[in-house]
Motif scaffolding. Structure first.
Motif, short mmCIF file in Angstrom:
data_model
loop_
_atom_site.label_atom_id
_atom_site.label_comp_id
_atom_site.label_asym_id
_atom_site.label_seq_id
_atom_site.Cartn_x
_atom_site.Cartn_y
_atom_site.Cartn_z
N SER A 1 0.83 -1.21 0.00
CA SER A 1 0.00 0.00 0.00
C SER A 1 0.86 1.25 0.00
CB SER A 1 -0.91 0.00 1.24
OG SER A 1 -0.13 0.28 2.38
N GLY A 2 2.16 1.09 0.20
CA GLY A 2 3.05 2.25 0.20
C GLY A 2 3.21 2.89 1.57
N ALA A 3 2.56 2.31 2.59
CA ALA A 3 2.66 2.88 3.94
C ALA A 3 4.06 2.67 4.53
CB ALA A 3 1.62 2.23 4.85
N ALA A 4 4.76 1.70 3.98
CA ALA A 4 6.14 1.50 4.43
C ALA A 4 6.99 1.24 3.20
CB ALA A 4 6.20 0.31 5.39
N LYS A 5 8.25 1.64 3.27
CA LYS A 5 9.10 1.53 2.08
C LYS A 5 10.37 0.75 2.37
CE LYS A 5 8.28 5.41 -1.00
NZ LYS A 5 7.06 5.97 -0.41
N GLN A 6 10.83 0.01 1.34
CA GLN A 6 12.12 -0.64 1.48
C GLN A 6 13.21 0.33 1.01
OE1 GLN A 6 10.29 -3.99 -0.34
NE2 GLN A 6 11.15 -5.42 1.16
N LYS A 7 14.46 0.01 1.42
CA LYS A 7 15.53 0.98 1.18
C LYS A 7 15.99 1.06 -0.28
CE LYS A 7 18.09 -0.39 5.03
NZ LYS A 7 19.35 -0.44 5.74
N GLY A 8 15.78 -0.02 -1.01
CA GLY A 8 16.25 -0.06 -2.39
C GLY A 8 16.13 -1.48 -2.88
N THR A 9 16.63 -1.74 -4.09
CA THR A 9 16.47 -3.09 -4.66
C THR A 9 17.83 -3.72 -4.92
OG1 THR A 9 14.43 -2.37 -5.68
CG2 THR A 9 15.39 -4.39 -6.55
N GLU B 1 14.33 -3.27 -15.48
CA GLU B 1 13.02 -3.20 -14.83
C GLU B 1 13.09 -2.50 -13.48
OE1 GLU B 1 10.94 -6.97 -14.33
OE2 GLU B 1 11.38 -7.36 -16.45
N ASN B 2 14.28 -2.49 -12.90
CA ASN B 2 14.44 -1.90 -11.57
C ASN B 2 15.59 -0.91 -11.57
OD1 ASN B 2 12.64 -3.74 -9.71
ND2 ASN B 2 13.70 -5.09 -11.15
N PRO B 3 15.37 0.25 -12.17
CA PRO B 3 16.48 1.20 -12.29
C PRO B 3 17.03 1.55 -10.90
CG PRO B 3 14.53 1.95 -13.49
CD PRO B 3 14.11 0.77 -12.69
N GLY B 4 18.34 1.65 -10.82
CA GLY B 4 18.96 2.02 -9.55
C GLY B 4 19.27 0.83 -8.66
N ALA B 5 18.85 -0.36 -9.08
CA ALA B 5 19.13 -1.54 -8.26
C ALA B 5 20.61 -1.89 -8.34
CB ALA B 5 18.29 -2.72 -8.75
N VAL B 6 21.10 -2.61 -7.32
CA VAL B 6 22.48 -3.09 -7.31
C VAL B 6 22.46 -4.59 -7.59
CG1 VAL B 6 24.50 -3.46 -5.83
CG2 VAL B 6 23.27 -1.29 -5.73
N VAL B 7 23.47 -5.05 -8.34
CA VAL B 7 23.52 -6.48 -8.68
C VAL B 7 24.56 -7.20 -7.82
CG1 VAL B 7 24.10 -8.14 -10.48
CG2 VAL B 7 22.77 -6.14 -11.04
N GLY B 8 24.20 -8.38 -7.33
CA GLY B 8 25.15 -9.23 -6.61
C GLY B 8 25.37 -10.52 -7.38
N LEU B 9 26.64 -10.87 -7.60
CA LEU B 9 26.97 -12.10 -8.33
C LEU B 9 27.68 -13.06 -7.39
CD1 LEU B 9 28.54 -10.56 -11.58
CD2 LEU B 9 26.15 -11.15 -11.20
N LEU C 1 25.79 -0.82 -10.40
CA LEU C 1 26.82 -1.27 -9.46
C LEU C 1 26.75 -2.79 -9.32
CD1 LEU C 1 26.44 1.39 -6.60
CD2 LEU C 1 28.20 1.29 -8.37
N VAL C 2 27.94 -3.40 -9.33
CA VAL C 2 28.02 -4.86 -9.22
C VAL C 2 28.88 -5.23 -8.02
CG1 VAL C 2 28.80 -6.98 -10.37
CG2 VAL C 2 27.81 -5.12 -11.73
#
Ligand code: B12
Lengths: 231, 222
Positions: free
Chosen positions: B96-104, B151-159, B185-186
């Motif tokens: 619902s948007g009442a709480a937000k996560q920090k990023g993807t 699809e998720n601009p600004g997300a960080v990738v972990g390999l 960022l990787v």
């Protein structure tokens, strides 16, 4: 000649103390629910595992002049200085492969991504312990064969350890028929099933068996190394 | 701070899932993350505070203990389970948007590699520290990473990689991600990987443990 052997879980020595310590309880007293998990996993593993191993021996082996390579049937293995030193006096070598089978990993996977990740992890650890323990038996078979010919064996060494490039798996697998023991190798040198190991053992009148120690390994931040230090 | 949030942090830190759970032995018979989160919501505590002041500090503490070898994988999995049980109650508030996560954070084990556990642990820990995690699974090539990034601009990738042979795949994927999306960022990890390899392939960060990646994300996208 290739010898293929199947093992049942009851023949293996499952080191529950080691399993407990990897679960975070080095004293061996497992609190709930870990004790039950371990018991359940061991019980279920009986029907989940398809434990198989195979080995072949070649007398056509010699060392290259720089001492870090060994030539077996004309194929060059860059085993690295540490392993080469152990194998140096061998007059023949045995290659081996061994697996706990696919299903223990799929069971682990299913639990890890589902309802019970901790039980899934117990299955994962158990799978590793099973394949290591089965490889102990395979090694004992190789040792018996060597003894009967008046030969000693070295400890076992695997591609990927001690600077031996894991890509040499392809050469090692060329000694076995395709899908031997149900193990297949990917282009990236990964074995399927995951709970599989491969390696080499040196045979000869003048080789000796040295315990494998962490000092041989270059992975300094290995959790098993630091873990061992605390127990 | 609210006593319920302190208790919640403890439940996550020690892996106390719910009342019925016998683990950890010292908390047997007590309420767990499940009941306490529900209670906190009923008392009108802001879902964002439940996440940031209750769940996340607990997850951070277990992450630090894991890094210091004071706890092992199963304890971390117990904490993650406590955390995800609590998150079930919070999910509607995020939607619902009442709480937000920090990023993807997008994570996957690289092409040619099927090893899972390390990657899963990182995913759980990052999620537990307040990020949305997209887990692409194992044997993942650059196409999938790039599509997920678009699809998720600004997300960080972990390999993640398990063998030295699959580290080559890590290098290729990093290059292809950087070619397609230079800003991305990787961060990399896995048993055979190290800092030197990270700089050699042009990745942005290497962490030997999940807590390291959380700290990296906190400085980059939080
Ligand atoms: C248990 C184990 C096995 C078991 C089970 C393997 C399995 N995958 O299930 C068995 C005995 C079967 C085995 C076999 C082999 N193994 Co092995 N194995 C290990 C061991 C001891 C632990 C692996 C493990 O489960 N770790 C637990 C998880 C939780 O840790 P993790 O995956 O590393 O993830 C952590 C971090 O790396 C990090 N992380 C992981 N991904 C990411 C991603 C990001 C973004 C970040 C930030 C962090 C991060 O966070 C995680 C949590 O802390 C490691 C050594 C070690 N200490 O790591 C060797 C190791 C992985 N094995 C190795 C090798 C060589 C092999 C074999 C090739 C040997 C052989 N020839 O038989 C085979 C290959 C098997 C196959 N299927 O192809 C080498 C690989 C190095 C290399 N040269 O490529 C290692 C590193 C040992 C060594 N010291 O060299 N192995």
């Amino acid at each position: 000649m290739i010898r293929e052997i199947s093992y049942s879980l009851s023949e293996l020595t499952i080191d529950v103390k080691y399993l407990s310590s990897m679960l975070g309880f080095p004293e061996g007293d497992l609190p709930e629910p870990f004790g039950e998990y371990v018991a359940q996993a061991i019980q279920e593993a009986e029907s989940l595992c398809d434990i198989r191993g195979a080995f072949c021996v070649s007398e056509n082996c010699k060392f290259s002049t720089n001492n870090n390579h060994i030539l077996v049937e004309g194929l060059e293995f860059g085993v690295g200085k540490t392993v080469a030193k152990e194998l140096r006096n061998a007059t023949s070598v045995a290659f081996f492969i061994c697996t706990a089978g696919e299903r223990i990993s799929s069971r682990s996977q299913e639990l890890l991504s589902g309802d019970d990740p901790v039980l899934g992890y117990v299955f994962d650890l158990l799978g590793s312990i099973i394949v290591e323990s089965a490889t102990d038996l395979l090694q004992a078979d190789i040792q018996r064969m060597a003894f009967s010919e008046g030969l000693q064996i070295t400890n076992r060494y695997s591609p990927g350890y001690c600077k031996w490039n894991v890509a040499d798996q392809h050469k090692l697998f060329s000694f076995f028929p395709t899908n031997c023991c149900g193990i297949r190798l990917t282009d990236s040198a990964l074995m399927h099933p995951i709970k599989s190991v491969s390696g080499i053992i040196g045979l000869g009148a003048d080789v000796s068996f040295r315990d494998y120690t962490c000092d041989l390994c270059n992975q300094v931040d290995c959790f098993q190394r630091s873990h061992r230090r605390t127990i | 701070m609210n006593e319920l949030l302190t208790k919640l942090a403890e439940c996550v830190e020690f892996g106390k899932i719910n009342l019925a759970s016998p683990y950890p032995p010292q908390m047997k018979g007590q309420e767990g993350a499940d009941e306490i989160t529900r209670q906190a919501l009923e008392e009108g505590i802001n879902p964002q505070d439940i996440l940031s002041l209750g769940l996340m500090p607990g997850m951070e503490r277990i992450g630090v203990k894991f890094r210091e070898n004071k706890v092992f994988v199963p304890q971390v999995l117990m904490s993650a389970k406590a955390m995800s049980t609590a998150m079930i109650h919070l999910k509607p508030h995020f939607l619902s948007g009442a709480a937000k996560q920090k990023g993807t954070f997008i994570i996957g084990t690289v092409l040619g590699d099927l090893h899972d556990i390390g990657k899963n642990l990182v995913a759980m820990m990052v999620e537990g520290n307040g990020y949305k995690v997209i887990d692409l699974g194992t044997d993942v090539g650059s196409d999938k990473f790039i599509a997920a990034l678009k699809e998720n601009p600004g997300a960080v990738v972990g390999l993640s990689a398990l063998l030295t042979t699959t580290m080559a795949s890590m290098e290729k994927i990093t290059k292809e991600i950087k070619d397609a999306l230079p800003e991305a960022l990787v961060t990399i990890g896995g048993a055979p990987v190290n800092k030197e390899f990270c700089s050699k392939i042009g990745a942005d960060n290497y962490s030997p443990d999940p807590q390291g990646v959380v700290e990296f994300l906190n400085t980059k996208i939080a």
